[in-house]
Scaffold this motif. Structure first.
Motif, mmCIF file in Angstrom:
data_model
loop_
_atom_site.group_PDB
_atom_site.id
_atom_site.type_symbol
_atom_site.label_atom_id
_atom_site.label_comp_id
_atom_site.label_asym_id
_atom_site.label_seq_id
_atom_site.Cartn_x
_atom_site.Cartn_y
_atom_site.Cartn_z
ATOM 1 N N LEU A 411 0.845 -1.197 0.000
ATOM 2 C CA LEU A 411 0.000 0.000 0.000
ATOM 3 C C LEU A 411 0.874 1.238 0.000
ATOM 4 C CD1 LEU A 411 -2.654 -1.009 2.705
ATOM 5 C CD2 LEU A 411 -2.809 -1.305 0.210
ATOM 6 N N VAL A 412 0.261 2.390 -0.270
ATOM 7 C CA VAL A 412 0.977 3.671 -0.216
ATOM 8 C C VAL A 412 0.225 4.628 0.700
ATOM 9 C CG1 VAL A 412 2.047 3.494 -2.486
ATOM 10 C CG2 VAL A 412 -0.250 4.461 -2.286
ATOM 11 N N ASP A 413 0.951 5.648 1.152
ATOM 12 C CA ASP A 413 0.349 6.702 1.981
ATOM 13 C C ASP A 413 -0.322 7.707 1.046
ATOM 14 O OD1 ASP A 413 1.312 5.568 4.345
ATOM 15 O OD2 ASP A 413 3.233 6.606 4.151
ATOM 16 N N ARG A 414 -1.570 7.442 0.712
ATOM 17 C CA ARG A 414 -2.265 8.243 -0.300
ATOM 18 C C ARG A 414 -3.730 8.421 0.069
ATOM 19 N NH1 ARG A 414 -3.490 6.152 -6.539
ATOM 20 N NH2 ARG A 414 -4.786 7.944 -7.158
ATOM 21 N N PHE A 415 -4.312 9.522 -0.406
ATOM 22 C CA PHE A 415 -5.750 9.747 -0.268
ATOM 23 C C PHE A 415 -6.303 10.323 -1.562
ATOM 24 C CE2 PHE A 415 -4.138 14.015 0.659
ATOM 25 C CZ PHE A 415 -5.023 14.822 -0.018
ATOM 26 N N GLU A 416 -7.592 10.140 -1.740
ATOM 27 C CA GLU A 416 -8.359 10.909 -2.720
ATOM 28 C C GLU A 416 -9.583 11.454 -2.009
ATOM 29 O OE1 GLU A 416 -7.438 9.315 -7.179
ATOM 30 O OE2 GLU A 416 -9.094 8.351 -6.129
ATOM 31 N N LEU A 417 -9.911 12.712 -2.279
ATOM 32 C CA LEU A 417 -11.092 13.335 -1.679
ATOM 33 C C LEU A 417 -12.246 13.259 -2.658
ATOM 34 C CD1 LEU A 417 -12.612 15.047 0.431
ATOM 35 C CD2 LEU A 417 -11.624 17.088 -0.655
ATOM 36 N N PHE A 418 -13.374 12.694 -2.199
ATOM 37 C CA PHE A 418 -14.587 12.616 -3.010
ATOM 38 C C PHE A 418 -15.682 13.483 -2.386
ATOM 39 C CE2 PHE A 418 -12.321 8.870 -4.299
ATOM 40 C CZ PHE A 418 -12.646 8.706 -5.633
ATOM 41 N N ILE A 419 -16.371 14.243 -3.239
ATOM 42 C CA ILE A 419 -17.572 14.993 -2.848
ATOM 43 C C ILE A 419 -18.579 14.812 -3.970
ATOM 44 C CG2 ILE A 419 -18.563 17.234 -2.239
ATOM 45 C CD1 ILE A 419 -15.839 18.154 -1.326
ATOM 46 N N ASP A 420 -19.793 14.417 -3.622
ATOM 47 C CA ASP A 420 -20.817 14.111 -4.615
ATOM 48 C C ASP A 420 -20.300 13.105 -5.650
ATOM 49 O OD1 ASP A 420 -23.578 14.728 -5.580
ATOM 50 O OD2 ASP A 420 -22.486 15.304 -7.388
ATOM 51 N N ALA A 421 -19.605 12.101 -5.171
ATOM 52 C CA ALA A 421 -19.060 11.029 -6.006
ATOM 53 C C ALA A 421 -18.073 11.538 -7.049
ATOM 54 C CB ALA A 421 -20.181 10.243 -6.685
ATOM 55 N N LYS A 422 -17.555 12.733 -6.861
ATOM 56 C CA LYS A 422 -16.548 13.286 -7.764
ATOM 57 C C LYS A 422 -15.203 13.295 -7.051
ATOM 58 C CE LYS A 422 -19.655 16.540 -10.143
ATOM 59 N NZ LYS A 422 -20.898 16.103 -9.479
ATOM 60 N N GLU A 423 -14.167 12.809 -7.735
ATOM 61 C CA GLU A 423 -12.821 12.945 -7.184
ATOM 62 C C GLU A 423 -12.413 14.408 -7.269
ATOM 63 O OE1 GLU A 423 -8.242 12.418 -8.381
ATOM 64 O OE2 GLU A 423 -9.683 11.171 -9.455
ATOM 65 N N LEU A 424 -12.161 15.007 -6.115
ATOM 66 C CA LEU A 424 -11.864 16.432 -6.047
ATOM 67 C C LEU A 424 -10.391 16.705 -5.786
ATOM 68 C CD1 LEU A 424 -13.917 18.820 -6.275
ATOM 69 C CD2 LEU A 424 -13.599 19.128 -3.827
ATOM 70 N N ALA A 425 -9.725 15.773 -5.112
ATOM 71 C CA ALA A 425 -8.320 15.982 -4.770
ATOM 72 C C ALA A 425 -7.619 14.636 -4.658
ATOM 73 C CB ALA A 425 -8.183 16.757 -3.465
ATOM 74 N N ASN A 426 -6.314 14.661 -4.862
ATOM 75 C CA ASN A 426 -5.482 13.470 -4.781
ATOM 76 C C ASN A 426 -4.175 13.866 -4.113
ATOM 77 O OD1 ASN A 426 -4.380 10.916 -5.223
ATOM 78 N ND2 ASN A 426 -3.647 11.454 -7.265
ATOM 79 N N GLY A 427 -3.750 13.139 -3.094
ATOM 80 C CA GLY A 427 -2.521 13.509 -2.411
ATOM 81 C C GLY A 427 -1.853 12.314 -1.768
ATOM 82 N N PHE A 428 -0.569 12.480 -1.451
ATOM 83 C CA PHE A 428 0.159 11.389 -0.811
ATOM 84 C C PHE A 428 1.471 11.869 -0.225
ATOM 85 C CE2 PHE A 428 -0.055 10.888 -5.481
ATOM 86 C CZ PHE A 428 1.226 11.262 -5.873
ATOM 87 N N SER A 429 2.040 11.015 0.615
ATOM 88 C CA SER A 429 3.438 11.170 0.997
ATOM 89 C C SER A 429 4.262 10.772 -0.215
ATOM 90 C CB SER A 429 3.774 10.282 2.201
ATOM 91 O OG SER A 429 3.051 10.685 3.350
ATOM 92 N N GLU A 430 5.176 11.654 -0.618
ATOM 93 C CA GLU A 430 5.865 11.464 -1.888
ATOM 94 C C GLU A 430 6.934 10.373 -1.792
ATOM 95 O OE1 GLU A 430 4.765 13.004 -4.508
ATOM 96 O OE2 GLU A 430 3.356 14.203 -3.349
ATOM 97 N N LEU A 431 7.076 9.650 -2.874
ATOM 98 C CA LEU A 431 8.139 8.673 -2.986
ATOM 99 C C LEU A 431 9.464 9.415 -3.189
ATOM 100 C CD1 LEU A 431 9.202 5.809 -3.258
ATOM 101 C CD2 LEU A 431 8.529 5.862 -5.677
#
Length: 510
Positions: A411-431
């Motif tokens: 796995l990776v240290d990552r998230f995606e933010l969803f609002i109204d089933a739309k991906e709004l943001a994507n982020g992670f601890s960088e490799l």
């Protein structure tokens, strides 16, 4: 006394548009014969919203006592001619105001000329403010000039599905006749400004990175290609600024962001436009947890700036941006929304492939369990994420730029933010391990050779930058267009982009 409430362009209804244009060209030809046209020596002194704010609340006698003067300019959108007197409504970038033209006060000759001006023409007017018997703030014109002759009539009707393409293709007309569209783009400006101010307040430096790149990177997407003649080399329009921004972190710019235009050669939908705006940010010595908290603050601040509240209604659904955003791991989301997955091993590639086929998916032999697990999440869970939700625990297979999780290297240290089933943001601890990153680039290159046009290229210079040492870093990207959609209750991304990409226009456009 007040202007007749009829739609802009109503005088054009019975006639063919080409005939109207021809008649207006004849009027312009006569104006040219009489002297200079399209003058540039008129100076507006007053904005219409400022006049309304200062004088709109005064009663009729008080306003008459003040004898307040006004010099305005704007487009004529309503007109009512009544013999010796006429009313019209002008519109500028701030609002509308009524004007009164008469033989007695404006002059019979000037009034007669005014009668031949058309809706859509841009006028300059000087005069005194008064209120009609119905209480409408009005400029009593003592002088008026035609500043710009409109050769095309304003549309009579500008609503409904049949006109959507015209609204997008001719945004200039949409902005003239639809106040709601002007409000959307005013809100967009506030949202972008809020993001910029929030990032500055957090101590980030705003930068600009190349839009033409020798190697497109930072996302899994198919790029647009171009050619630089002088250098005789193929270039790509950027699909993301990520790898350049992280180069800057290597160089010592430890908190950096860019509000950027990206270009992806992919399909179009209500959520996708080939050219779109994102904000990407990177911070040294922070983790994905910090980046989730910062992303949440930015979204909440943008809502306050645009709407003055964290309570949003999007397409009839109430969305609460004020309370803490939920966090939901991918496996938990799958099990929550797909009962058949409740007891399954969600890393069993064969089971995942079978379940996806049951749901109508088409997994291929090149995908590992991580890719299939993400496909299953998208099929069964994503559509349910209406309220703000950070989705976590992404497989390393689908996250080639993210740092592996210490507790589980799959796995990776990552998230995606969803609002109204739309991906709004994507982020992670960088490799920041150059050898791990090089191996993942090689895996991406192999996928590209196998036919995956969205797989990443191998970027040797970026690996070289990592070999100089990238400090522990967290990063994220926020889709500005999708955020504006949510905050302005806009159903399509084309509603929040001033000039969205369109198919080529057919027919005679002269």
């Amino acid at each position: 006394m007040s202007e007749q409430k009829k739609p802009a362009g109503a005088d054009a209804e019975p006639q063919d548009e080409n005939k109207i244009i021809a008649e207006r060209r004849e009027k312009l030809a006569k104006l040219r014969a009489a002297g200079p046209v399209f003058p540039n020596d008129f100076r507006r002194a007053d904005a219409m919203d400022a006049l309304a704010a200062e004088f709109g609340a005064l009663d009729k006698p008080t306003l008459e006592e003040k004898k307040a003067s006004a010099t305005i300019a704007g487009r004529m959108v309503l007109k009512r001619v009544m013999g010796k007197a006429s009313f019209a409504t002008l519109q500028d970038g701030s609002g509308r105001i009524q004007i009164y033209v008469s033989n007695d006060l404006t002059g019979e000759a000037a009034h007669e000329v005014f009668k031949h001006w058309d809706l859509g023409d841009i006028l300059g007017v000087s005069g005194t403010l008064f209120k009609t018997n119905k209480g409408e703030l009005t400029v009593q014109a003592s002088q008026l000039r035609l500043l710009t002759k409109a050769l095309r009539p304003l549309p009579e009707k500008f609503h409904g599905l049949a006109d959507q393409e015209v609204r997008y293709r001719q945004r200039y007309v949409d902005l003239i006749v639809n106040e709601s569209s002007r409000k959307v783009f005013a809100a967009r400006s506030k949202i972008v400004q809020s993001i910029r101010e929030s990032m500055s307040g957090e101590g980030y430096l705003e930068v600009e990175t190349p839009m033409m790149q020798p190697i497109p990177g930072g996302a899994a997407a198919r790029p647009f290609k171009t050619h630089h003649n002088a250098l005789d080399m193929e270039l790509f329009l950027r699909i993301a600024p990520e790898l350049y921004l992280k180069r800057l972190v290597v160089g010592g710019i430890e908190k950096v962001f860019e509000i950027n235009r990206n270009f992806r050669n992919e399909g179009m939908s209500t959520r996708h436009n080939p050219e779109f705006t994102m904000m990407e940010m990177y911070c040294a010595y922070e983790t994905v947890e910090y980046m989730m908290e910062l992303t949440e603050r930015l979204v909440r601040n943008a809502s306050q700036a645009a709407l003055g509240t964290g309570q949003v209604t999007y397409q009839g659904t109430a969305i609460d941006l004020a309370k803490p955003f939920a966090r939901l791991p991918i496996p938990e989301a799958i099990r929550q929304y797909d009962p058949q997955s409740a007891t399954a091993d969600l890393r069993d590639r064969a089971w995942l492939a079978s379940r996806l086929k049951q749901l109508g998916g088409e997994p291929d032999g090149h995908q590992g369990w991580g890719s299939l697990q993400l496909m299953l999440f998208e099929a069964v869970a994503e559509k349910h994420l209406t309220q703000p939700t950070f989705v976590t625990e992404y497989p390393a297979e689908v996250s080639p730029l993210a740092r592996r999780a210490d507790r589980d290297p799959e796995l990776v240290d990552r998230f995606e933010l969803f609002i109204d089933a739309k991906e709004l943001a994507n982020g992670f601890s960088e490799l920041n391990d150059p050898e791990d990153q090089a191996q993942r680039f090689l895996e991406q290159a192999q996928k590209k050779e196998a036919g995956d046009q969205e797989a990443m290229y191998y970027d040797a210079d970026y690996i070289r930058a990592l070999e100089y040492g990238l400090p522990p870093t967290a990063g994220a990207g926020i889709g500005v267009d999708r955020l504006v959609m949510i905050l302005t209750d806009s159903p399509s991304i084309r509603d929040v982009i001033l000039f969205p990409q369109m198919r080529g226009e057919t027919g005679n456009n002269l």
